[in-house]
Design a protein around this motif. Structure first.
Motif, mmCIF file in Angstrom:
data_model
loop_
_atom_site.group_PDB
_atom_site.id
_atom_site.type_symbol
_atom_site.label_atom_id
_atom_site.label_comp_id
_atom_site.label_asym_id
_atom_site.label_seq_id
_atom_site.Cartn_x
_atom_site.Cartn_y
_atom_site.Cartn_z
ATOM 1 N N LYS A 9 -35.471 46.194 -83.210
ATOM 2 C CA LYS A 9 -35.198 47.397 -82.431
ATOM 3 C C LYS A 9 -36.090 48.565 -82.832
ATOM 4 O O LYS A 9 -36.179 49.554 -82.103
ATOM 5 N N ASP A 16 -38.481 49.624 -80.108
ATOM 6 C CA ASP A 16 -37.989 50.120 -78.825
ATOM 7 C C ASP A 16 -38.627 51.461 -78.489
ATOM 8 O O ASP A 16 -38.704 52.361 -79.349
ATOM 9 N N SER A 37 -31.476 49.477 -74.728
ATOM 10 C CA SER A 37 -32.016 48.129 -74.571
ATOM 11 C C SER A 37 -31.472 47.525 -73.279
ATOM 12 O O SER A 37 -30.406 47.925 -72.801
ATOM 13 N N ASP A 74 -37.490 44.927 -70.525
ATOM 14 C CA ASP A 74 -37.233 45.189 -71.950
ATOM 15 C C ASP A 74 -37.114 46.673 -72.286
ATOM 16 O O ASP A 74 -37.017 47.039 -73.466
ATOM 17 N N CYS A 75 -37.132 47.528 -71.284
ATOM 18 C CA CYS A 75 -37.072 48.988 -71.481
ATOM 19 C C CYS A 75 -38.281 49.506 -72.260
ATOM 20 O O CYS A 75 -38.281 50.661 -72.708
ATOM 21 N N LYS A 78 -41.457 48.030 -75.104
ATOM 22 C CA LYS A 78 -41.550 47.681 -76.518
ATOM 23 C C LYS A 78 -42.947 48.004 -77.035
ATOM 24 O O LYS A 78 -43.945 47.653 -76.396
#
Length: 267
Positions: free
Chosen positions: A223, A226, A231, A260-261, A263
């Motif tokens: 995470k 991110d 997520s 995946d918002c 990465k």
């Protein structure tokens, strides 16, 4: 909004969390959904859940690695409806099915090829059989494949599944080029690691146990890349699949669509 009203959709490997979410969304958007897997009890339960929510679903036992079973089932669906609009294959690999995470220098050829045969091989089989029936019926349908972000990340000891994920993406582009003249759309969905799925939690726990690392530490490491503080959820993956299978989603033909918002470690 009923983006898929009167569409006929088949979901393979629907006993998995992602495929189950996709089947739910297809149904909520108006499609008649067939959910299939080797585990008949699991897809029967999914079909009952879809029906309880007001959708239309039927369950069947189909091995997504058996071309004969795939062919016979899709033949029946086409016989019953005269068309095939959407196919999604949600097959994945558990930690044990990958042979763990041996270094590339010590992994056997069988360990390397296992994810390739299971993941890429199954997508190859379901896609090409579906395309055959879409051509015969002039359905001009949508074939949705599933890959993993491993295809474009840099993680050690994952040569087999990384190669398999990249192969699925390459195959998506080839199939789109081959079948586009028949009006068939081919799109690949690439979700990030969804912590709410049994497969990802199983991977994390198995790796943590094998290497004596706290599971929470592994989750935090993932995470850390991110871009947003949020997520993706299973529901969002399902809704994305429904959008891609709709008429509007045609603009993504041949593409790999990340869900995946964002990465930082994905190319």
């Amino acid at each position: 909004m009923k983006n898929l009203k009167d569409k006929v959709a088949v979901v393979f490997a629907a006993s998995g969390d992602i495929a189950g979410a996709v089947a739910q969304s297809f149904s909520q958007h108006g499609a008649k959904v067939y959910v299939t897997a080797r585990n008949l009890d699991a897809v029967k339960a999914l079909a009952r859940e879809i029906k309880a929510g007001g959708g239309s679903a039927e369950a069947a036992k189909v091995d997504a690695l058996n071309e004969t079973e795939i062919d016979l089932f899709l033949k029946k669906v086409v016989s019953d409806h005269g068309k095939l609009d959407i196919v999604f294959n949600g097959i994945g690999a558990d930690y044990s099915e990958m042979g763990g995470r041996p270094p590339t220098t010590t992994a056997t050829f069988e360990q390397f090829m296992a994810p390739m045969e299971r993941i890429c091989g199954s997508q190859f089989l379901t896609s090409r059989v579906a395309a055959k029936y879409m051509m015969q019926t002039q359905s001009e349908g949508t074939i949705l494949l599933l890959t993993a972000a491993l295809s474009r990340s840099k993680m050690p000891n994952l040569a087999g599944i990384t190669a398999a994920s990249a192969a699925v993406e390459g195959m998506t582009r080839v199939m789109a080029a081959e079948w586009g003249g028949n009006g068939i759309k081919v799109i690949c969905i690439c979700p990030g690691a969804l912590m709410e799925t049994k497969r990802i939690s199983g991977w994390i726990n198995a790796f943590a146990k094998e290497h004596e690392i706290p599971a929470d530490q592994l989750v935090m490491q993932y995470k850390a890349f991110d871009i947003l503080k949020t997520s993706p959820t299973l529901k969002q993956v399902g809704e994305t699949a429904a959008f891609l299978a709709s008429e509007t989603g045609t603009v993504f033909n041949s593409h790999v669509v990340d869900v995946d918002c964002g990465k930082l470690n994905i190319l």
